[in-house]
Motif scaffolding. Structure first.
Motif, PDB file in Angstrom:
ATOM      1  N   LYS A  18       0.828  -1.212   0.000  1.00  0.00           N
ATOM      2  CA  LYS A  18       0.000   0.000   0.000  1.00  0.00           C
ATOM      3  C   LYS A  18       0.859   1.259   0.000  1.00  0.00           C
ATOM      4  O   LYS A  18       0.608   2.186  -0.757  1.00  0.00           O
ATOM      5  N   LYS A  19       1.850   1.287   0.863  1.00  0.00           N
ATOM      6  CA  LYS A  19       2.672   2.484   1.023  1.00  0.00           C
ATOM      7  C   LYS A  19       3.426   2.834  -0.254  1.00  0.00           C
ATOM      8  O   LYS A  19       3.532   3.996  -0.617  1.00  0.00           O
ATOM      9  N   TYR A  20       3.946   1.832  -0.952  1.00  0.00           N
ATOM     10  CA  TYR A  20       4.781   2.073  -2.119  1.00  0.00           C
ATOM     11  C   TYR A  20       4.083   1.743  -3.443  1.00  0.00           C
ATOM     12  O   TYR A  20       4.718   1.745  -4.489  1.00  0.00           O
ATOM     13  N   LYS A  21       2.779   1.450  -3.375  1.00  0.00           N
ATOM     14  CA  LYS A  21       1.974   1.164  -4.573  1.00  0.00           C
ATOM     15  C   LYS A  21       2.583   0.042  -5.422  1.00  0.00           C
ATOM     16  O   LYS A  21       2.821   0.185  -6.610  1.00  0.00           O
ATOM     17  N   LEU A  22       2.825  -1.083  -4.757  1.00  0.00           N
ATOM     18  CA  LEU A  22       3.374  -2.274  -5.402  1.00  0.00           C
ATOM     19  C   LEU A  22       2.309  -3.354  -5.461  1.00  0.00           C
ATOM     20  O   LEU A  22       1.362  -3.335  -4.677  1.00  0.00           O
ATOM     21  N   SER A  23       2.499  -4.306  -6.346  1.00  0.00           N
ATOM     22  CA  SER A  23       1.634  -5.480  -6.319  1.00  0.00           C
ATOM     23  C   SER A  23       2.045  -6.321  -5.115  1.00  0.00           C
ATOM     24  O   SER A  23       3.118  -6.119  -4.531  1.00  0.00           O
ATOM     25  N   GLU A  24       1.197  -7.254  -4.741  1.00  0.00           N
ATOM     26  CA  GLU A  24       1.509  -8.129  -3.610  1.00  0.00           C
ATOM     27  C   GLU A  24       2.812  -8.878  -3.850  1.00  0.00           C
ATOM     28  O   GLU A  24       3.669  -8.970  -2.964  1.00  0.00           O
ATOM     29  N   LYS A  25       2.977  -9.389  -5.056  1.00  0.00           N
ATOM     30  CA  LYS A  25       4.181 -10.136  -5.395  1.00  0.00           C
ATOM     31  C   LYS A  25       5.414  -9.228  -5.373  1.00  0.00           C
ATOM     32  O   LYS A  25       6.462  -9.620  -4.866  1.00  0.00           O
ATOM     33  N   GLU A  26       5.290  -8.023  -5.918  1.00  0.00           N
ATOM     34  CA  GLU A  26       6.414  -7.086  -5.916  1.00  0.00           C
ATOM     35  C   GLU A  26       6.838  -6.740  -4.493  1.00  0.00           C
ATOM     36  O   GLU A  26       8.039  -6.670  -4.201  1.00  0.00           O
ATOM     37  N   ALA A  27       5.869  -6.508  -3.630  1.00  0.00           N
ATOM     38  CA  ALA A  27       6.175  -6.148  -2.244  1.00  0.00           C
ATOM     39  C   ALA A  27       6.919  -7.278  -1.539  1.00  0.00           C
ATOM     40  O   ALA A  27       7.945  -7.046  -0.891  1.00  0.00           O
ATOM     41  N   PHE A  28       6.416  -8.510  -1.665  1.00  0.00           N
ATOM     42  CA  PHE A  28       7.091  -9.629  -1.010  1.00  0.00           C
ATOM     43  C   PHE A  28       8.482  -9.835  -1.606  1.00  0.00           C
ATOM     44  O   PHE A  28       9.451 -10.041  -0.870  1.00  0.00           O
ATOM     45  N   ASN A  29       8.596  -9.776  -2.937  1.00  0.00           N
ATOM     46  CA  ASN A  29       9.900  -9.964  -3.579  1.00  0.00           C
ATOM     47  C   ASN A  29      10.898  -8.902  -3.135  1.00  0.00           C
ATOM     48  O   ASN A  29      12.079  -9.190  -2.949  1.00  0.00           O
ATOM     49  N   TYR A  30      10.431  -7.661  -2.969  1.00  0.00           N
ATOM     50  CA  TYR A  30      11.298  -6.584  -2.495  1.00  0.00           C
ATOM     51  C   TYR A  30      11.811  -6.902  -1.089  1.00  0.00           C
ATOM     52  O   TYR A  30      13.012  -6.801  -0.825  1.00  0.00           O
ATOM     53  N   LEU A  31      10.902  -7.278  -0.205  1.00  0.00           N
ATOM     54  CA  LEU A  31      11.296  -7.612   1.165  1.00  0.00           C
ATOM     55  C   LEU A  31      12.259  -8.796   1.194  1.00  0.00           C
ATOM     56  O   LEU A  31      13.208  -8.816   1.976  1.00  0.00           O
ATOM     57  N   ASP A  32      12.029  -9.759   0.332  1.00  0.00           N
ATOM     58  CA  ASP A  32      12.903 -10.927   0.267  1.00  0.00           C
ATOM     59  C   ASP A  32      14.260 -10.560  -0.333  1.00  0.00           C
ATOM     60  O   ASP A  32      15.301 -10.923   0.211  1.00  0.00           O
ATOM     61  N   ARG A  33      14.251  -9.831  -1.432  1.00  0.00           N
ATOM     62  CA  ARG A  33      15.494  -9.473  -2.133  1.00  0.00           C
ATOM     63  C   ARG A  33      16.442  -8.670  -1.251  1.00  0.00           C
ATOM     64  O   ARG A  33      17.661  -8.869  -1.287  1.00  0.00           O
ATOM     65  N   PHE A  34      15.889  -7.769  -0.458  1.00  0.00           N
ATOM     66  CA  PHE A  34      16.735  -6.917   0.363  1.00  0.00           C
ATOM     67  C   PHE A  34      16.823  -7.398   1.815  1.00  0.00           C
ATOM     68  O   PHE A  34      17.104  -6.639   2.730  1.00  0.00           O
ATOM     69  N   LYS A  35      16.614  -8.686   1.993  1.00  0.00           N
ATOM     70  CA  LYS A  35      16.889  -9.430   3.235  1.00  0.00           C
ATOM     71  C   LYS A  35      15.972  -9.130   4.413  1.00  0.00           C
ATOM     72  O   LYS A  35      16.258  -9.506   5.535  1.00  0.00           O
ATOM     73  N   ALA A  36      14.845  -8.447   4.180  1.00  0.00           N
ATOM     74  CA  ALA A  36      13.933  -8.139   5.285  1.00  0.00           C
ATOM     75  C   ALA A  36      13.260  -9.397   5.826  1.00  0.00           C
ATOM     76  O   ALA A  36      12.976  -9.468   7.025  1.00  0.00           O
ATOM     77  N   VAL A  37      13.009 -10.367   4.969  1.00  0.00           N
ATOM     78  CA  VAL A  37      12.383 -11.613   5.429  1.00  0.00           C
ATOM     79  C   VAL A  37      13.324 -12.317   6.405  1.00  0.00           C
ATOM     80  O   VAL A  37      12.903 -12.724   7.491  1.00  0.00           O
ATOM     81  N   ASP A  38      14.593 -12.426   6.043  1.00  0.00           N
ATOM     82  CA  ASP A  38      15.578 -13.050   6.939  1.00  0.00           C
ATOM     83  C   ASP A  38      15.744 -12.243   8.223  1.00  0.00           C
ATOM     84  O   ASP A  38      15.837 -12.804   9.316  1.00  0.00           O
ATOM     85  N   PHE A  39      15.789 -10.921   8.072  1.00  0.00           N
ATOM     86  CA  PHE A  39      15.921 -10.040   9.235  1.00  0.00           C
ATOM     87  C   PHE A  39      14.764 -10.251  10.203  1.00  0.00           C
ATOM     88  O   PHE A  39      14.966 -10.390  11.404  1.00  0.00           O
ATOM     89  N   LEU A  40      13.547 -10.269   9.671  1.00  0.00           N
ATOM     90  CA  LEU A  40      12.380 -10.448  10.529  1.00  0.00           C
ATOM     91  C   LEU A  40      12.406 -11.809  11.216  1.00  0.00           C
ATOM     92  O   LEU A  40      12.078 -11.921  12.395  1.00  0.00           O
ATOM     93  N   GLU A  41      12.834 -12.823  10.503  1.00  0.00           N
ATOM     94  CA  GLU A  41      12.912 -14.159  11.106  1.00  0.00           C
ATOM     95  C   GLU A  41      13.920 -14.175  12.256  1.00  0.00           C
ATOM     96  O   GLU A  41      13.639 -14.709  13.321  1.00  0.00           O
ATOM     97  N   ARG A  42      15.065 -13.548  12.060  1.00  0.00           N
ATOM     98  CA  ARG A  42      16.106 -13.536  13.108  1.00  0.00           C
ATOM     99  C   ARG A  42      15.745 -12.637  14.278  1.00  0.00           C
ATOM    100  O   ARG A  42      16.098 -12.923  15.410  1.00  0.00           O
TER     101      ARG A  42
END
Length: 70
Positions: A18-42
């Protein structure tokens, strides 16, 4: 990953979408690509104690620090 962590990741992705006007897939891929998914897990034990808006801001900062442009 536990269900509560998945829910948090999903909410974070939806908020980024919503904040960056991305598709759902784009938003998740962005978070994954720039390591936010791993960061959140840790760092989940700390991250989930923050307000959601603070968590979104912190994850956005983390992504920018890792080369993200949003």
């Amino acid at each position: 990953m536990k269900k509560t962590r998945l829910n948090t990741l999903w909410l974070l992705s939806a908020s980024s979408q919503k904040k960056y006007k991305l598709s759902e897939k784009e938003a998740f891929n962005y978070l994954d690509r720039f390591k936010a998914v791993d960061f959140l897990e840790r760092q989940y034990n700390i991250a989930h104690t923050l307000s959601f808006s603070q968590m979104v801001s912190d994850v956005a900062f983390f992504c920018r620090k890792n080369g993200g442009g949003l």
